[in-house]
Design a protein around this motif. Structure first.
Motif, PDB file in Angstrom:
ATOM      1  N   PHE A 173      -1.760  -4.404   6.233  1.00 41.64           N
ATOM      2  CA  PHE A 173      -2.598  -3.883   5.149  1.00 41.64           C
ATOM      3  C   PHE A 173      -3.590  -4.924   4.650  1.00 41.64           C
ATOM      4  CE2 PHE A 173      -3.070  -3.794   0.461  1.00 41.64           C
ATOM      5  CZ  PHE A 173      -3.883  -2.679   0.363  1.00 41.64           C
ATOM      6  N   PHE A 174      -3.156  -6.174   4.542  1.00 42.94           N
ATOM      7  CA  PHE A 174      -3.939  -7.221   3.906  1.00 42.94           C
ATOM      8  C   PHE A 174      -5.256  -7.480   4.640  1.00 42.94           C
ATOM      9  CE2 PHE A 174      -4.745 -11.567   2.340  1.00 42.94           C
ATOM     10  CZ  PHE A 174      -4.446 -11.406   0.992  1.00 42.94           C
ATOM     11  N   LEU A 175      -5.237  -7.460   5.972  1.00 39.47           N
ATOM     12  CA  LEU A 175      -6.446  -7.788   6.734  1.00 39.47           C
ATOM     13  C   LEU A 175      -7.582  -6.794   6.488  1.00 39.47           C
ATOM     14  CD1 LEU A 175      -5.061  -9.125  10.127  1.00 39.47           C
ATOM     15  CD2 LEU A 175      -6.063 -10.410   8.253  1.00 39.47           C
TER      16      LEU A 175
ATOM     17  N   PHE B 112       0.809  -1.205   0.000  1.00 34.58           N
ATOM     18  CA  PHE B 112       0.000   0.000   0.000  1.00 34.58           C
ATOM     19  C   PHE B 112       0.851   1.267   0.000  1.00 34.58           C
ATOM     20  CE2 PHE B 112      -1.972   3.392   2.606  1.00 34.58           C
ATOM     21  CZ  PHE B 112      -2.990   3.744   1.752  1.00 34.58           C
ATOM     22  N   ASN B 113       1.885   1.322   0.835  1.00 31.21           N
ATOM     23  CA  ASN B 113       2.592   2.588   0.999  1.00 31.21           C
ATOM     24  C   ASN B 113       3.956   2.650   0.307  1.00 31.21           C
ATOM     25  OD1 ASN B 113       4.380   1.200   2.775  1.00 31.21           O
ATOM     26  ND2 ASN B 113       3.061   1.681   4.524  1.00 31.21           N
TER      27      ASN B 113
ATOM     28  N   GLY C 190      -8.703 -13.974   6.960  1.00 37.30           N
ATOM     29  CA  GLY C 190      -7.809 -14.641   7.893  1.00 37.30           C
ATOM     30  C   GLY C 190      -7.306 -15.956   7.327  1.00 37.30           C
ATOM     31  N   HIS C 191      -8.214 -16.712   6.707  1.00 34.57           N
ATOM     32  CA  HIS C 191      -7.814 -17.963   6.058  1.00 34.57           C
ATOM     33  C   HIS C 191      -6.963 -17.695   4.827  1.00 34.57           C
ATOM     34  CE1 HIS C 191     -10.019 -21.006   8.347  1.00 34.57           C
ATOM     35  NE2 HIS C 191     -11.004 -20.122   8.476  1.00 34.57           N
ATOM     36  N   LEU C 192      -7.313 -16.661   4.067  1.00 31.94           N
ATOM     37  CA  LEU C 192      -6.572 -16.370   2.849  1.00 31.94           C
ATOM     38  C   LEU C 192      -5.155 -15.902   3.147  1.00 31.94           C
ATOM     39  CD1 LEU C 192      -6.588 -16.109  -0.248  1.00 31.94           C
ATOM     40  CD2 LEU C 192      -7.431 -13.777   0.038  1.00 31.94           C
ATOM     41  N   ALA C 193      -4.972 -15.157   4.215  1.00 29.06           N
ATOM     42  CA  ALA C 193      -3.655 -14.613   4.541  1.00 29.06           C
ATOM     43  C   ALA C 193      -2.733 -15.677   5.121  1.00 29.06           C
ATOM     44  CB  ALA C 193      -3.790 -13.442   5.504  1.00 29.06           C
TER      45      ALA C 193
END
Length: 537
Positions: free
Chosen positions: A299-301, A121-122, A192-195
């Motif tokens: 960032f992902f969550l 993201f940054n 949560g499962h995807l990460a």
């Protein structure tokens, strides 16, 4: 001269110097600055505090649209900032803001947790961003979603069974559901499962539900600093960390638990973000919280947990208040599939054109990220040619952005912008008139950004929204809960004072939208619900 008198004299001198400095600075910004000829709110020409104030009140997206109506399609929205309201600026010729010559603004640095530690993201360096986006993108491609879909479906079934409990409740109040929380919990359980293959269990256990509030608070901080960077430089961070109730500390501890749990497993245990990125995002010797996996998880969550939930809440809100659209979508879903189990990713679901149009219309009306994403010319650009945005030559050092909410409610592209009209997308898909025809509305659709900085999770968002909507309408009917207005109030349609419009699903801009509702009442559709209970009545 006494000590008190000396202090008074020094104080007066400092005050005088400060006043003279401000006078000179403000005078330059009004009379001599390269952006002096652009219209805009007077206070915005002097300071970032104008946008900062409305960011603090969570309605900067509404005020930006109001100001565009007053000042025109391009306006000065800070001493060194221009905000545009046109598809040409967002995606057009000769140089859209997603060109390779353009990068994220310097202001993104205020979102970093640690110096020299970036996430997708940054990160501002274009080569590093391409690498990070490629790695993160592997987890959310269409191919990856096909292997992840059974996990997603399992979480959606938990959501549907909870809707079933509400639909079978005895009293009206028990049958009424505020859809914000179920959609949020579902979104976070999926991501949560995807990460990291981690069961957050927000849908069934309240232990980790604080993450919703913690990320909303974190997004608010992020938005506040991006719109008013001075606040970060004043070091109010230490005070904000104390509020509210240590949520940030609890969130960080949870993320650490998630990563450690995944690190304890074999890389090939499941096809999640860790599987795709582990070899490239190795942790250093300075500790877990200084590593790449950590900063990407930050960032992902919320990116995966908050955004699609906004689209779903908006879609269900507008369907419950537009019976013709509701009936048409129900007919498409219930004639395309033979059972709820048949509703899965593939040609049949992708062929539900009205479903896709409804999702796009919800994303247009209620963009999950409704604000302005600032861009500037890359620091290593040779400056051999001027930077031109929608016919305007942009002076060096200027930050430029397009406000997504304002663009999505621009009547030039979306007539009657506060009405839910999925048909506009079907007409646009059928139109062959080129950029000047109805197909041009796609160029003004900014829900997923565009170009190399576009959202990598687009395929995941559409799959999740499609599955949730289609399967809900297969098993249930719903309507607006009696006595709950949600987005409606004593306001006139098209009101332009920065408080939204009547009948609009209310969004609050904290970078990623937050909302409350809609409140819906569900009822089962025949005996189809038996699929959710293993065939038991």
């Amino acid at each position: 001269m006494g000590f008190a008198t000396l202090l008074s004299s020094i104080g007066a001198s400092v005050a005088t110097v400060f006043v003279l400095y401000c006078a000179a600075l403000f005078g330059y910004r009004i009379l001599l600055h390269p952006l002096r000829s652009y219209p805009g709110p007077f206070l915005a020409k002097l300071s970032d505090s104008y946008a900062g104030f409305y960011a603090l009140t969570w309605r900067l997206h509404l005020v930006t649209r109001r100001d565009h109506l007053k000042y025109g399609p391009v306006m000065r929205y800070g001493p060194n900032r221009l905000v545009f309201n046109s598809a040409a600026a967002f995606r057009g010729w000769p140089m859209p803001m997603h060109s390779e010559r353009v990068t994220k603004s310097e202001v993104y640095r205020v979102t970093q947790q640690l110096e020299n530690v970036y996430n997708v993201f940054n990160v501002r360096d274009r080569a590093e961003h391409r690498l990070k986006r490629k790695l993160i993108g592997r987890a959310v491609t269409e191919q990856s979603m096909r292997s992840f879909e059974p996990t997603m479906t399992a979480q959606i079934e938990i959501f549907l069974r909870q809707v079933l409990q509400a639909a079978q409740a005895r009293t009206t109040s028990e049958r009424m559901v505020n859809m914000t929380q179920p959609f949020k919990y579902l979104g976070y359980d999926i991501v949560g499962h995807l990460a990291f293959g981690y069961p957050l269990k927000l849908q069934t256990d309240d232990s980790n539900r604080f993450v919703v509030k913690a990320n909303a608070y974190g997004n608010f901080r992020l938005n506040m600093y991006m719109q008013w960077p001075l606040l970060r430089h004043l070091r109010i961070e230490s005070v904000l960390d104390l509020l509210p109730n240590g949520l940030r500390v609890r969130l960080f501890n949870l993320i650490e638990t998630m990563i450690k749990a995944r690190l304890a497993q074999d890389k090939d245990a499941r096809r999640d973000l860790f599987f795709y990125a582990a070899d490239d995002f190795r942790e250093g010797n300075d500790g877990l919280r200084l590593g790449n996996l950590w900063t990407e998880a930050i960032f992902f969550l919320p990116a995966g947990g908050d955004t699609t939930s906004t689209a779903l809440a908006s879609l269900f809100f507008y369907l419950s208040r537009n019976p013709v659209c509701y009936a048409k979508l129900c007919d498409e879903i219930r004639t395309t599939f033979r059972s709820g189990a048949d509703i899965r990713g593939g040609p049949q679901l992708a062929g539900c054109s009205y479903l896709r149009a409804c999702i796009d219309e919800a994303l247009r009306m209620s963009p999950p990220v409704p604000g302005t994403l600032w861009r500037q010319l890359a620091y290593d650009d040779p400056h051999t040619e001027p930077w031109v945005v929608d016919g305007h030559v942009i002076p060096s050092g200027t930050e430029v952005g397009v406000n997504i909410y304002a663009l999505h409610h621009n009547e030039e592209y979306f007539p009657d912008p506060f009405s839910f009209k999925p048909e506009r997308w079907l007409a646009a898909n059928d139109d062959r008139g080129g950029e000047s025809g109805k197909a041009g509305i796609h160029n003004a659709f900014a829900a997923f950004s565009a170009g190399p900085r576009g959202c990598a999770g687009k395929a995941m968002a559409y799959l999740e929204a499609s599955l949730v909507t289609a399967r809900t309408l297969w098993y249930f009917d719903f309507e607006a809960a009696p006595g709950r207005a949600d987005g409606k109030g004593a306001r006139t349609r098209g009101r332009t004072d920065g408080h939204g419009s009547e009948g609009e699903f209310r969004l609050y801009d904290v970078f990623i939208s937050i909302h409350n509702g809609p409140h819906l009442a569900f009822r089962t559709r025949g005996d189809y619900y038996r699929e959710l209970t293993g065939g038991e009545l």
